[in-house]
Design a protein around this motif. Sequence first.
Motif, PDB file in Angstrom:
ATOM      1  N   ILE A 269     -40.911   4.281 -17.584  1.00  0.00           N
ATOM      2  CA  ILE A 269     -39.904   4.414 -16.528  1.00  0.00           C
ATOM      3  C   ILE A 269     -39.715   5.876 -16.163  1.00  0.00           C
ATOM      4  N   ARG A 270     -39.600   6.744 -17.166  1.00  0.00           N
ATOM      5  CA  ARG A 270     -39.392   8.169 -16.906  1.00  0.00           C
ATOM      6  C   ARG A 270     -40.589   8.783 -16.191  1.00  0.00           C
ATOM      7  N   ALA A 271     -41.797   8.395 -16.628  1.00  0.00           N
ATOM      8  CA  ALA A 271     -42.997   8.966 -16.017  1.00  0.00           C
ATOM      9  C   ALA A 271     -43.158   8.515 -14.567  1.00  0.00           C
ATOM     10  N   ASN A 371     -34.803   2.853 -10.990  1.00  0.00           N
ATOM     11  CA  ASN A 371     -35.743   3.494 -11.881  1.00  0.00           C
ATOM     12  C   ASN A 371     -35.072   4.038 -13.127  1.00  0.00           C
ATOM     13  N   ASP A 372     -33.752   3.827 -13.274  1.00  0.00           N
ATOM     14  CA  ASP A 372     -33.101   4.352 -14.466  1.00  0.00           C
ATOM     15  C   ASP A 372     -33.362   3.420 -15.636  1.00  0.00           C
ATOM     16  N   VAL A 373     -33.346   3.993 -16.838  1.00  0.00           N
ATOM     17  CA  VAL A 373     -33.734   3.259 -18.035  1.00  0.00           C
ATOM     18  C   VAL A 373     -32.759   2.129 -18.324  1.00  0.00           C
ATOM     19  N   ILE A 374     -31.458   2.423 -18.320  1.00  0.00           N
ATOM     20  CA  ILE A 374     -30.466   1.415 -18.684  1.00  0.00           C
ATOM     21  C   ILE A 374     -30.510   0.239 -17.711  1.00  0.00           C
ATOM     22  N   GLY A 375     -30.558   0.538 -16.418  1.00  0.00           N
ATOM     23  CA  GLY A 375     -30.592  -0.528 -15.434  1.00  0.00           C
ATOM     24  C   GLY A 375     -31.814  -1.418 -15.567  1.00  0.00           C
ATOM     25  N   SER A 376     -32.965  -0.837 -15.910  1.00  0.00           N
ATOM     26  CA  SER A 376     -34.185  -1.631 -16.049  1.00  0.00           C
ATOM     27  C   SER A 376     -34.115  -2.557 -17.246  1.00  0.00           C
TER      28      SER A 376
END
Length: 717
Positions: A269-271, A371-376
Amino acid sequence: MSKTEILPPNRATFASVFSHPTFRPPKHQQRFTATASKQLPVIKSTLKHHLRSLLGIGDETFLYGQDRWISGRGGPFHSHFETCPDPAQIRHPTSEDHATQLARESRSPLWTYLEQWKSIVGPSTLKKQLASFLIDLLAEFITWSYAGVYREWLERHLDFWVEHLLARITQKMCHHLEDDSQSLSTPVETKKWKDMATARLGALRVDELFNVIVEWDVTAPAIEDLRAFTTNPATRAYLTQDFANVLQKRLLHPGASTVEILQIYISIIRAFRILDPRGVLLDRIARKLRRYLRERDDTIKVIVVGLLSDPGSDDGKPAPPDPNVLTELAVELNNTNNQSSGADDTDFDWNNMDWVPDPIDAAPDYAKTKNDVIGSLITLFDTKDVFVRELQYYIADRLLKKNEDFNQEISVLEHLKLRFGDAALQGCEVMLRDVLDSRKVDTVVRRDRGMHDPSATDGREGDGVQLHAKILSRLFWPSIPEQGFTVPKFVQEQQKSYEAGFEALKQNRKLTWNNAVGQVEVELEFEDRTVVEEVLPWHATVIYAFQDTGAADASPVSKTVAELAAELSISPTHVRMACVFWMSKRVLIETIRDTFVVLDRLPDATDSAMQDDGSGAGRHDTASSSAAAAAAAVAQAAKEAEEEERKAKMAVYHQFVVSMLTNQGAMPLPRIAMMLGIVVPGGFPFSNEELKEFLVGMVKDGVLEIGHGGAYKVVSS
C-alpha cells in the motif's frame, strides 16, 4: 525510371526480378566470401569486447575524464553506481574531462579494426551487429550497475552514462561506418537512448519489486525508478501482471503467516501510494491478495490485535518488536489519527476544483478505494459487522485488565467512528463508559462502606485484601465465560458488603458477580522468599486452598487434584492447570501424579538432588529443566481446557442441528453451516472443519447418519 536509362548490371538484374516499383535494391551489397564468413564470429566477439571496455561495463574502476575532485564542481563519474559518489556530487564534465576521455578512447584499437572489418563484411553488416550489441550491452550495464542498489538520484547517474558514453560512442562508430560525414551527436537520438534505458531499468525494478516491498525500509528509493517506467497502459499492465504472479507464488500460500502477509500488504500500500496516487495499480494488485486474506480465519484477529497494540512511547521510540503482533497498525493509526477519513472518495464533491475523472486504464468495476493502510485493512470484508464484533471481543478483554489508562482503546474507537459511524460502535462505547464509570462508583462504594486499607490489619483472616469491582452492562458486552467456583470466605463477605453499598448508591440495580474474570495480586510468604504475582482469580483460589492452617504438624500442605476440585467446585482440568502454573513459579511441586505439595524452601547447593559438581551448574540446569517441564505442562493443560471448552460450546448447537435436520430433511455440510449462521443468535462462531468434526461425533453417537452425496440426516428411530 526512364526507358533510355542504362542500369548497372547488378541493378538491371534486380529490376528484372523485382519489377514492382515498391521494391528497391539494397544500398550496400552483402559481400560474404568464404574468408568473411570465417572471420565474422571473431569480428562479433572482438567488437563486443571493445564496446564493453569503452562503455565501462564490468569495470568498477572506470572513470569518465579526469580522476581528481574539482572544488565546487564535484567528483568524477563512476560507471558502477554502487561505488560512485552521491550522484548529486557528480560534476558536469568539463572540457578537460572531455579531452581526457577522448584521448583515452582514441587509444582503443577498435577504430583501426572498424576500417578493416568494413572491407571484409561491409558497413551494413557491422551496423546491424553494432545495433544488436548495444541493446544487449544496455541491458547488461543496467543489471550490473543498478541491480540491488537503491539510492536516490539514480536517474541522474543513468542519464550521464547514456549521454556522455552510450549515445556519443554510438554516433562516433556510426560516423566511422558511414561513407559521408555526419554529426557525432543529436538530441533526438540521445532522447531515444534515454527512453530505452528507462524501460530497461523499469523492467529490472519490476523483477525486484517483491524484494523491494519486503525490505521496504531500506529499498524505498527503488519506487522512484518505476515512476518513469509506468507512464503508459502497456507498462502498467506488465507491472501489475508480473507482480500479481510473484505474489501468488511467493506469498499467498499456507507457509506464510497472516502477520507476514499483512506486513507485506502494508508495504505494498505504501509503495503503490507513491507509485500511483490514484490507486489503479493497487486496485489491480490487491484483488487476489484481499480475497486470500478474507479466506484466512485469523485475519480479523491479527488486524484488531495490531490496532490495539502498543505503538511505542511518547518520545517516538517504537515498542519492542513482537513477530506475532502487527504493531505497524497502531503506529499508522497514530499517524493518521488527526486526519478525517470519513469522506467517501466515490462521492462527488462539487466544490473540489482538483477533481479529475478515473484513469483511462481503470477497470470497469474500479472503485476509488483509499490508499491509506487502516482504511484498506478494515474494509477487507464486505460487511463491517464482522470486524466490529471481533473488535468488541478484544476491547472487552483489554478493558477487563488492570490498566492505568485506555488511551489506545479510545484512540482506536475515535478513529473507527469516523469510518463506521457512531451507531456501529455503540457497544464498544458503552463498554468503555462502563469501565470508566466503574472507577468512580468503586471509589464511592468503598468509602461509604468503610472498606479497610490493606495496611490496616488487625490479625483477622483476609486482612490486607482490597476488593475492587468493574460494573458491566450485561447486554452490551460479549459473552463472558462464567466459570463458577467457590471463592474464599473472606472474599464472599467483602462481595456482600460491596453489593449492599452499590444497591444503596444505584437504586433498583443488582450486582451479579463473575468470579472467573479479573486479576488478583497475590503475595506468598515462605521461609526463604516472598513471591508476588498477578494471576487469574481461579489461580489465586487454588493456591489459597494450600493455606497453612497453623497446625502443630509443620509438614508442607499437600493436596490432590480431586480434593481441590471437590472443595472449590472447579473442574479437575482447571485445577491441574492452576497447580502446574504454580509449579512453573516454583511454589508447588508434584510428588506423584495429581498430588501437589507446597515448596516451603527452595533446594540449595547442599541438597543432593540439586548438586552436580559443587559449582551450582547442576542447580541451574535442574531449575531450568523444571521450569521448561512446567511450561510444557501449562501449555498442555491449557490446550486440554481449550478443547474441553470448545466442545462444551459446540454441544450447545446439538439441538439446533437435530431440530433443523428433522424439520427440513437431509442437508450437506455447507448448507448446515449456512443455516446455523442464520438461526444462531450472533452468528455461528465455528469453521466448517470444526462443524464437520462435531457432526462426525454425532454420527459416532448414533444421532446422525450420512446419506447419499454426503448429506447428514437424523437416524430414524
